[in-house]
Scaffold this motif. Structure first.
Motif, short mmCIF file in Angstrom:
data_model
loop_
_atom_site.label_atom_id
_atom_site.label_comp_id
_atom_site.label_asym_id
_atom_site.label_seq_id
_atom_site.Cartn_x
_atom_site.Cartn_y
_atom_site.Cartn_z
N ALA A 297 -4.94 62.41 17.36
CA ALA A 297 -5.59 61.14 17.65
C ALA A 297 -7.11 61.26 17.61
CB ALA A 297 -5.13 60.61 19.01
N ALA A 298 -7.62 62.44 17.90
CA ALA A 298 -9.07 62.65 17.86
C ALA A 298 -9.59 62.58 16.44
CB ALA A 298 -9.42 64.01 18.48
N VAL A 299 -8.73 62.84 15.46
CA VAL A 299 -9.12 62.77 14.06
C VAL A 299 -8.96 61.35 13.52
CG1 VAL A 299 -8.57 63.65 11.75
CG2 VAL A 299 -8.48 65.17 13.73
N ILE A 300 -8.03 60.61 14.08
CA ILE A 300 -7.74 59.25 13.60
C ILE A 300 -8.86 58.28 13.98
CG2 ILE A 300 -6.18 57.29 13.93
CD1 ILE A 300 -3.93 59.43 14.24
N THR A 301 -9.42 58.43 15.18
CA THR A 301 -10.44 57.49 15.63
C THR A 301 -11.72 57.60 14.80
OG1 THR A 301 -11.81 56.80 17.51
CG2 THR A 301 -11.22 59.13 17.40
N ASP A 302 -12.40 56.46 14.65
CA ASP A 302 -13.68 56.42 13.91
C ASP A 302 -14.88 56.63 14.81
OD1 ASP A 302 -12.47 55.93 11.44
OD2 ASP A 302 -12.51 53.75 11.71
N ARG A 303 -14.67 56.76 16.12
CA ARG A 303 -15.81 56.85 17.03
C ARG A 303 -16.64 58.11 16.73
NH1 ARG A 303 -14.21 55.65 22.09
NH2 ARG A 303 -16.28 56.26 22.86
N GLY A 686 -2.81 63.23 9.88
CA GLY A 686 -3.89 63.72 9.05
C GLY A 686 -4.14 62.88 7.82
N VAL A 687 -3.26 61.90 7.58
CA VAL A 687 -3.47 60.91 6.52
C VAL A 687 -3.28 59.55 7.17
CG1 VAL A 687 -2.69 60.01 4.30
CG2 VAL A 687 -2.59 62.48 4.75
N TYR A 688 -4.18 58.62 6.84
CA TYR A 688 -4.13 57.30 7.48
C TYR A 688 -4.11 56.23 6.40
CZ TYR A 688 -5.13 53.63 10.92
OH TYR A 688 -5.05 52.52 11.73
N SER A 689 -2.94 55.61 6.21
CA SER A 689 -2.77 54.53 5.24
C SER A 689 -3.31 54.92 3.87
CB SER A 689 -3.46 53.26 5.74
OG SER A 689 -2.96 52.11 5.05
N TYR A 704 -2.46 73.39 7.85
CA TYR A 704 -2.06 73.74 6.49
C TYR A 704 -1.37 72.58 5.79
CZ TYR A 704 -3.10 78.59 7.60
OH TYR A 704 -3.75 79.76 7.95
N ALA A 705 -0.80 71.67 6.57
CA ALA A 705 -0.09 70.53 5.98
C ALA A 705 -0.49 69.26 6.71
CB ALA A 705 1.42 70.74 6.07
N ILE A 706 -0.73 68.20 5.96
CA ILE A 706 -1.01 66.90 6.55
C ILE A 706 -0.13 65.86 5.88
CG2 ILE A 706 -3.39 67.46 7.19
CD1 ILE A 706 -4.30 65.90 4.70
N GLY A 707 -0.04 64.70 6.49
CA GLY A 707 0.76 63.61 5.92
C GLY A 707 0.60 62.37 6.75
N GLU A 708 1.14 61.28 6.25
CA GLU A 708 1.10 60.02 6.98
C GLU A 708 1.93 60.10 8.27
OE1 GLU A 708 -0.55 57.26 6.35
OE2 GLU A 708 -0.73 56.91 4.18
#
Length: 737
Positions: A297-303, A686-689, A704-708
């Motif tokens: 969630a710390a990566v998702i926010t734009d703050r 790690g991927v957002y829309s 090592y792996a990210i995804g929606e």
């Protein structure tokens, strides 16, 4: 969990519904497979052909969100064919007549129409489960994460009561918890509607804990805006976001918005409506994450400011007690000291308390315990465990002590792995001292509600928690006695009734010591010890009740999901009315369901876990070899459905949720879903829309792996009683990218 994992080896039939232990609880699955080796039949009920289903003798595909109807269909057939345990019901259960009446609405044909399981299969399941003595029942989050989650988790124990399987070796309801210490977190009151030990939020429970914390009640009250807010249910993990972004909810929270959020070891991005979580994180004045890894969630926010990541020690760098899924506590020794800047949880919290001005109050009980043990300072976590066990008497933790837990840990090899019984110098206790553990001499309770054994061997009836008489005048007390006792059904023991119930006379000193207390608040343990001496269970000996007269659904009812793929059934089985101030949020039910969602979102959406990943996958996707096993986010779709949409196996596709949000994932043709459903794993982030967030991770922390995240498209919906999000039943639309 009424029984325990090893006990399932005594089962003849194990029904698994709303659970996938082969993936979510692989250690628990070992016990289930051992039960199969010993002759138990394994039957899996699931919308998705899971790894668990592959190991079972039978798999029956159910439409998600129809578990109550399924259970009523079984009960109807069982009762019609006189396969129920009427003697057990008459002696130990209140309200079964109302259940039987409701079950009459669910013929095999009607149940088949609702659930999708053929009528002949329903009859077969009902008959085999009823004839198996005993049968065990397993569930997990596939039952709880629905608007009707509470109804689901009520109807399944009711099914077991109808069959007389509760309180029996090899029977019971076995609700599998997740990773290490989920049960302990629940016991410690990490929810907003209780204090530790499932005590309520009223003045009485607050005074009880203030006494144990050695803090003045008026001081504690002064920490709140008002007494009303002190005693009011707070926000839930699923509803806090609406206290930030929706002004209509501010009135439910002392007329103010939430301004700050501190997250300690919780993957908040796995809840539904990830876009709302992001909006709330962007809006708050302060956000703090405390975790060994970077919280997704710390990566998702734009703050860009007032966002703090505090490195916490891992479980290998800490010690203390943890609770397993079967209510058993175990001691965990520290393996190594925390690395680098990582701090243990208590040091972080003590630091916060010091800055906020109440460190002395927070630690006062620990110093008091240390003084009682002849020391000048407290020992962590030993003294904290002592304080916890002394204060939490509602579920009887007072018989658990750090000394007993450490001894068991050191001598774990001296316990039977199937029954949990100790031998040698561990004889007389069960491994983990599963609660209730009433005193230092009590062995613990591996199987709840077994009234055929003495209380000092773990025996008990059903708890008397709602008075001794139902509103219709029927007695809620059992007609049975426990061995080694001549006292039949009785209320929970209090200072006011102990002499009458036990037929004893307390000394004046004892009366003064216990005045105004109950078994759950008597710090002297006099009430409990007297009850144990008389051979009775301190919390009473009553009947299990199938009717909860305080709730909106007094008995469990089948209600269609908010976003139902069967619009033709919504009118017959509608959802709840909208609910105000539900965990401080105004929640939509009927007004949300009042729309033909299937028109634009024609596929039933299922979510679940992957065996290589946990939670959001924060830790496991940062492990090279686990990430290699499952490295790409995907959607399972039936080949026939994919062909109609022009989507080939491996194609990128957009999956849209009912709120218009979307995620970009790989299509995976699969017969594990039916033609009307798709399945999404919940372990990616790690991927957002469609946009990669990899560059937002601090240096050296990229997974090592990210995804929606599947939670981006999981729709609106919350349980009517506990606000658990409806992640296991929803609708979606898929388009080729």
């Amino acid at each position: 969990m009424s029984n325990h994992l090893g006990d399932m080896q005594f089962s003849k039939y194990i029904l698994i519904i709303g659970a996938n232990p082969a993936v979510n609880h692989p250690v628990g699955m070992v016990h289930i497979l051992r039960a199969k080796e010993k002759g138990a039949k394994l039957v899996c009920i699931d919308p998705h052909f899971s790894k668990t289903a592959a190991k079972c003798d039978e798999f029956h595909r159910i439409r998600s969100g129809t578990d109550v109807a399924f259970a009523y269909g079984l009960i109807n057939h069982i009762v019609k064919n006189n396969l129920h345990d009427m003697e057990y019901l008459k002696e130990r259960v209140y309200g079964f007549e109302e259940i039987f009446k409701e079950a009459e609405k669910f013929s095999l044909e009607e149940t088949a129409n609702i659930t999708g399981i053929p009528a002949q299969d329903l009859a077969h399941i009902a008959e085999e489960m009823a004839q198996a003595k005993p049968a065990s029942l397993i569930w997990n989050q596939g039952q709880t994460q629905h608007t009707t989650g509470t109804n689901n988790t009520r109807i399944l124990p009711i099914l077991q009561l109808v069959l007389g399987n509760l309180g029996k070796v090899g029977g019971g309801v076995n609700i599998l918890r997740g990773h290490d210490n989920v049960q302990g977190a629940s016991d410690m009151g990490n929810l907003s509607d209780t204090l530790p030990g499932y005590y309520g939020l009223g003045e009485g429970p607050w005074r009880h804990f203030c006494k144990h914390w050695d803090v003045d009640y008026d001081y504690m009250l002064s920490r709140f805006k008002s007494k009303a807010l002190m005693e009011k249910t707070g926000y839930a993990l699923s509803t806090w976001r609406f206290g930030v972004v929706d002004s209509e909810n501010f009135a439910n929270n002392g007329d103010t918005a939430l301004k700050a959020l501190i997250v300690i070891g919780n993957g908040i991005s796995t809840s539904s409506l990830l876009d709302v979580t992001k909006e709330a994180l962007d809006t708050l004045e302060l956000v703090v994450f405390i975790d060994p890894y970077v919280n997704d969630a710390a990566v998702i926010t734009d703050r860009t400011d007032n966002l703090f990541l505090l490195p916490a020690a891992s479980q290998m760098e800490t010690s203390g007690s943890v609770a397993a899924t079967n209510r058993a506590y175990q001691w965990r020794y520290k393996v190594m000291e925390p690395l680098f800047e990582c701090k243990e949880d208590q040091d972080i919290l003590f630091g916060f308390a010091e800055k906020l001005g109440f460190k002395d109050e927070l630690q006062r009980s620990l110093y008091k315990i240390a003084k009682e043990k002849g020391r000048d300072t407290f020992i962590w976590p030993d003294d904290a465990t002592t304080e916890m066990c002394q204060s939490i008497r509602s579920i009887a933790l007072q018989g658990i002590s750090p000394e007993r837990l450490k001894e068991q840990c050191d001598k774990w090899h001296m316990f039977d792995k199937v029954t949990l019984e100790g031998f040698g110098d561990m004889k007389g206790s069960f491994y983990g001292l599963p609660w209730p553990c009433w005193s230092s001499k009590h062995p613990g309770t591996p199987i709840m509600y077994d009234d055929t054994i003495p209380v000092m061997q773990g025996g008990m009836g059903f708890r008397v928690n709602w008075g001794i008489q139902a509103p219709d005048g029927h007695s809620l007390l059992s007609e049975r006695t426990l061995p080694d006792s001549n006292i039949a059904g009785h209320p929970a023991i209090t200072a006011a009734n102990i002499e009458e119930v036990l037929g004893i006379t307390l000394s004046e000193e004892e009366r003064q010591a216990v005045q105004g207390t109950t078994f759950a608040t008597d710090s002297t343990n006099i009430l409990v010890d007297k009850a144990l001496e008389a051979g009775i269970c301190p919390y009473g000996n009553g009947k299990a009740r199938m009717i909860v007269w305080q709730w909106y659904d007094k008995i469990p009812l089948h209600r269609e999901p908010l976003h139902s793929i069967r619009q033709d059934l919504v009118g017959k089985y509608p959802t709840f009315p909208d609910k105000k101030d539900h965990f401080r949020t105004n929640i939509r039910y009927a007004s949300e369901q009042n729309h033909d969602w299937k028109k634009d979102y024609p596929l039933n959406m299922l979510t679940g876990r992957l065996v290589a990943h946990m939670g959001t996958g924060t830790e496991t996707r940062s492990a090279k070899y686990l990430a290699e096993l499952y490295h790409t986010m995907f959607v399972e779709i039936h080949p026939n459905t994919a062909h109609k949409l022009g989507i080939n196996d491996g194609d990128n596709c957009w999956v849209y949720g009912v709120k218009g949000t979307r995620i970009l994932v790989k299509a995976k043709h699969s017969f594990r879903v039916d033609e009307g459903s798709v399945f999404l794993p919940q372990n990616f982030s790690g991927v957002y829309s469609g946009k990669s967030l990899l560059e937002r991770y601090p240096e050296g922390t990229k997974p090592y792996a990210i995804g929606e995240a599947a939670s981006m498209i999981v729709g609106y919906g919350y349980d009517y009683n506990v606000a658990c999000p409806e992640t296991k039943s929803g609708l979606c639309r898929i388009e080729k990218a």
